[in-house]
Design a protein around this motif. Structure first.
Motif, short mmCIF file in Angstrom:
data_model
loop_
_atom_site.label_atom_id
_atom_site.label_comp_id
_atom_site.label_asym_id
_atom_site.label_seq_id
_atom_site.Cartn_x
_atom_site.Cartn_y
_atom_site.Cartn_z
N UNK A 47 0.82 -1.20 0.00
CA UNK A 47 0.00 0.00 0.00
C UNK A 47 0.86 1.25 0.00
N UNK A 48 2.05 1.17 0.61
CA UNK A 48 2.93 2.34 0.64
C UNK A 48 3.36 2.72 -0.77
N UNK A 49 3.74 1.74 -1.57
CA UNK A 49 4.16 2.03 -2.94
C UNK A 49 3.03 2.65 -3.74
N UNK A 50 1.82 2.13 -3.54
CA UNK A 50 0.67 2.67 -4.27
C UNK A 50 0.39 4.12 -3.86
N UNK A 51 0.42 4.40 -2.56
CA UNK A 51 0.15 5.76 -2.08
C UNK A 51 1.23 6.73 -2.54
N UNK A 52 2.50 6.32 -2.46
CA UNK A 52 3.58 7.20 -2.86
C UNK A 52 3.54 7.49 -4.36
N UNK A 53 3.19 6.48 -5.16
CA UNK A 53 3.08 6.68 -6.60
C UNK A 53 1.94 7.63 -6.93
N UNK A 54 0.79 7.41 -6.29
CA UNK A 54 -0.35 8.30 -6.51
C UNK A 54 -0.03 9.72 -6.06
N UNK A 55 0.69 9.85 -4.95
CA UNK A 55 1.03 11.18 -4.44
C UNK A 55 1.94 11.93 -5.42
N UNK A 56 2.86 11.21 -6.04
CA UNK A 56 3.73 11.85 -7.02
C UNK A 56 2.96 12.38 -8.21
N UNK A 57 1.89 11.69 -8.59
CA UNK A 57 1.07 12.16 -9.72
C UNK A 57 0.11 13.26 -9.28
N UNK A 58 -0.58 13.06 -8.15
CA UNK A 58 -1.60 14.00 -7.71
C UNK A 58 -1.02 15.34 -7.28
N UNK A 59 0.20 15.35 -6.74
CA UNK A 59 0.80 16.61 -6.30
C UNK A 59 1.09 17.54 -7.47
N UNK A 60 1.13 17.01 -8.68
CA UNK A 60 1.38 17.83 -9.87
C UNK A 60 0.14 18.00 -10.74
N UNK A 61 -0.99 17.50 -10.25
CA UNK A 61 -2.24 17.60 -11.02
C UNK A 61 -3.01 18.82 -10.51
N UNK A 62 -2.94 19.90 -11.24
CA UNK A 62 -3.61 21.14 -10.82
C UNK A 62 -4.05 21.89 -12.07
N UNK A 63 -4.51 23.11 -11.87
CA UNK A 63 -4.91 23.93 -13.00
C UNK A 63 -6.31 23.64 -13.48
N UNK A 64 -6.55 23.90 -14.75
CA UNK A 64 -7.87 23.73 -15.35
C UNK A 64 -8.37 22.29 -15.28
N UNK A 65 -7.55 21.26 -15.56
CA UNK A 65 -8.06 19.89 -15.44
C UNK A 65 -8.56 19.55 -14.04
N UNK A 66 -7.87 20.02 -13.00
CA UNK A 66 -8.31 19.74 -11.64
C UNK A 66 -9.63 20.45 -11.35
N UNK A 67 -9.75 21.70 -11.77
CA UNK A 67 -11.00 22.43 -11.56
C UNK A 67 -12.16 21.74 -12.28
N UNK A 68 -11.94 21.31 -13.52
CA UNK A 68 -13.00 20.62 -14.26
C UNK A 68 -13.38 19.30 -13.57
N UNK A 69 -12.39 18.59 -13.04
CA UNK A 69 -12.66 17.32 -12.37
C UNK A 69 -13.55 17.53 -11.14
N UNK A 70 -13.30 18.58 -10.38
CA UNK A 70 -14.12 18.85 -9.20
C UNK A 70 -15.51 19.36 -9.59
N UNK A 71 -15.59 20.15 -10.65
CA UNK A 71 -16.91 20.60 -11.11
C UNK A 71 -17.74 19.41 -11.57
N UNK A 72 -17.11 18.48 -12.30
CA UNK A 72 -17.82 17.30 -12.77
C UNK A 72 -18.19 16.35 -11.64
N UNK A 73 -17.50 16.48 -10.50
CA UNK A 73 -17.76 15.58 -9.38
C UNK A 73 -18.65 16.21 -8.32
#
Length: 291
Positions: A101-127
């Protein structure tokens, strides 16, 4: 017999310094020179003359309010992100959760920490928007209307919640080395002296982690304070934060004032620089415990 022209040792090429050279060039071109340009523009009027009018404009009610709400959002997302990220990191590193689980969380954290901007705003609006997937499911299946209950994605707490998407992973990535640095010998010594788990964390674990947590908190604050694309795409001009106000001053039609925009950017640089200085000072103190 020694000759007068004794061979002098050749001076070695500092390869380590050459390896750092690309970073120095990059920092000068995209950090120091733009900052100097902003400083010049902040003290220049529309005709190119020296002025303090742009700096004085920072102390108007609208701009002070924009700075204040930006500081509040950055502080709230930093504190919540630090608390949730710390709990999550302790669970996957010091807890009894599966090792994979640690490897999965650390991998996801590396991706999610750089996921911002318009795509992130659209994802939250759609959710979580008024017609978002989660909003519709809660309303149709459970009869719970989030927006009638007071929730609003396009508000202070809505933007703070959106920022948490990249704040929590950044906290996980930053605090994980400090938690790994907690030596098992310290826990064993505490148990030998009769301390239980809560006493270990109260008197040993958290006091050692505190400088790292405080330093990471400053980093999270600076990370949220400088975000613009997510806030602009999510709230537009509905929320008067300093980054949106800066965009309007530089790119807007009716409110365009490049000099005031440069002054706004200079004020942001000062605030984020203070946060980063705090991070560097506290991180340096924390490293002494990790050796």
């Amino acid at each position: 017999m020694m000759t007068d022209t004794a061979a002098k040792p050749h001076r070695r090429i500092p390869w380590d310094s050459l390896a750092v050279l690309p970073f120095v060039i990059f920092a000068v071109m995209f950090l120091f020179l733009p900052t100097l340009s902003l400083m010049g523009a902040a003290f220049t009027d529309r005709t190119g003359n020296f002025t303090f009018e742009n700096i004085a404009g920072l102390f108007t009610d609208q701009i002070l309010a924009a700075y204040w709400i930006s500081i509040r959002i950055s502080g709230a997302s930093a504190i919540l992100g630090a608390l949730i990220g710390l709990a999550l990191t302790l669970a996957i590193i010091r807890g009894k959760l599966p090792q994979g689980l640690r490897s999965a969380v650390m991998t996801f954290s590396g991706v999610a920490s750089n996921f911002a901007g318009v795509p992130l705003a659209f994802a939250f609006i759609a959710t979580l928007g008024r017609l978002g997937l989660v909003t519709i499911i809660l309303k149709t299946v459970f009869g719970f209307d989030m927006y009638r209950s007071g929730f609003n994605l396009f508000s202070f707490w809505g933007l703070t919640l959106t920022y948490l998407y990249f704040q929590i992973p950044l906290m996980v990535l930053t605090i994980a080395p400090a938690i790994d640095g907690l030596k098992k010998e310290w826990n064993e010594a505490a148990q030998t002296l009769g301390a239980n788990t809560s006493q270990f964390w109260r008197y040993i674990g958290f006091p050692i982690l505190w400088p790292s947590v405080l330093g990471t908190l400053s980093l999270l604050f600076a990370n949220a304070f400088g975000a613009i694309a997510t806030a602009w795409a999510l709230t537009g001009s509905n929320l008067n934060i300093v980054t949106v106000l800066l965009y309007n001053q530089i790119r807007g039609d009716a409110l365009q004032n490049p000099g005031l925009g440069a002054a706004l950017a200079l004020g942001m640089i000062v605030i984020t620089s203070l946060a980063n200085v705090i991070y560097l000072i506290v991180a340096a103190r924390a490293e002494r415990w990790m050796k």
